[in-house]
Design an enzyme around this catalytic site. Structure first.
Site, PDB file in Angstrom:
ATOM      1  N   HIS A 278       0.878  -1.165   0.000  1.00 29.77           N
ATOM      2  CA  HIS A 278       0.000   0.000   0.000  1.00 29.77           C
ATOM      3  C   HIS A 278       0.913   1.212   0.000  1.00 29.77           C
ATOM      4  O   HIS A 278       2.032   1.159   0.503  1.00 29.77           O
ATOM      5  CB  HIS A 278      -0.869   0.047   1.253  1.00 29.77           C
ATOM      6  CG  HIS A 278      -1.945  -0.978   1.275  1.00 29.77           C
ATOM      7  ND1 HIS A 278      -2.351  -1.580   2.432  1.00 29.77           N
ATOM      8  CD2 HIS A 278      -2.713  -1.499   0.282  1.00 29.77           C
ATOM      9  CE1 HIS A 278      -3.323  -2.422   2.164  1.00 29.77           C
ATOM     10  NE2 HIS A 278      -3.553  -2.401   0.865  1.00 29.77           N
TER      11      HIS A 278
ATOM     12  N   HIS B  10       4.012   0.578   2.726  1.00 32.03           N
ATOM     13  CA  HIS B  10       4.230  -0.574   3.596  1.00 32.03           C
ATOM     14  C   HIS B  10       3.875  -1.854   2.852  1.00 32.03           C
ATOM     15  O   HIS B  10       3.122  -1.838   1.888  1.00 32.03           O
ATOM     16  CB  HIS B  10       3.466  -0.457   4.912  1.00 32.03           C
ATOM     17  CG  HIS B  10       1.984  -0.300   4.767  1.00 32.03           C
ATOM     18  ND1 HIS B  10       1.379   0.914   4.514  1.00 32.03           N
ATOM     19  CD2 HIS B  10       1.003  -1.215   4.836  1.00 32.03           C
ATOM     20  CE1 HIS B  10       0.073   0.744   4.438  1.00 32.03           C
ATOM     21  NE2 HIS B  10      -0.185  -0.538   4.620  1.00 32.03           N
TER      22      HIS B  10
END
Length: 93
Positions: free
Chosen positions: A25, A34
């Site tokens: 994401h 992350h």
């Protein structure tokens, strides 16, 4: 990161690497990049407009280190979110 994460998951949890989805994401939905490691059966967060396969990102960057500087990436915003409201206000100007 990918290979070490997959090796740790197999060692600790006994889940083979071909049963794990590795995706990321990034902004604007989450405000920081992350990485997720999930079982293939888990569909949470990996929809095409939210999650991006790490293997695709790595392949894109290996082919062209400036790939993401040149590419428009589509993403999904929740209706009425702060960012959606800011974009709507900007487009109205």
């Amino acid at each position: 990161m990918r290979s070490e994460g997959l090796a740790a998951i197999e060692s600790v949890y006994g889940v083979a690497c071909d049963q794990v989805r590795v995706f990321v994401h990034y902004q604007p939905q989450f405000y920081h990049f992350h990485v997720h490691f999930t079982r293939l059966e888990n569909e949470t967060g990996c929809a095409v407009e939210r999650g991006h396969l790490l293997s695709d990102i790595l392949q894109n960057l290996e082919g062209d280190g400036e790939y993401y500087a040149k590419r428009t990436i589509t993403y999904k915003l929740k209706k009425g979110s702060a960012l959606e409201n800011l974009i709507a206000s900007y487009l109205e100007e």
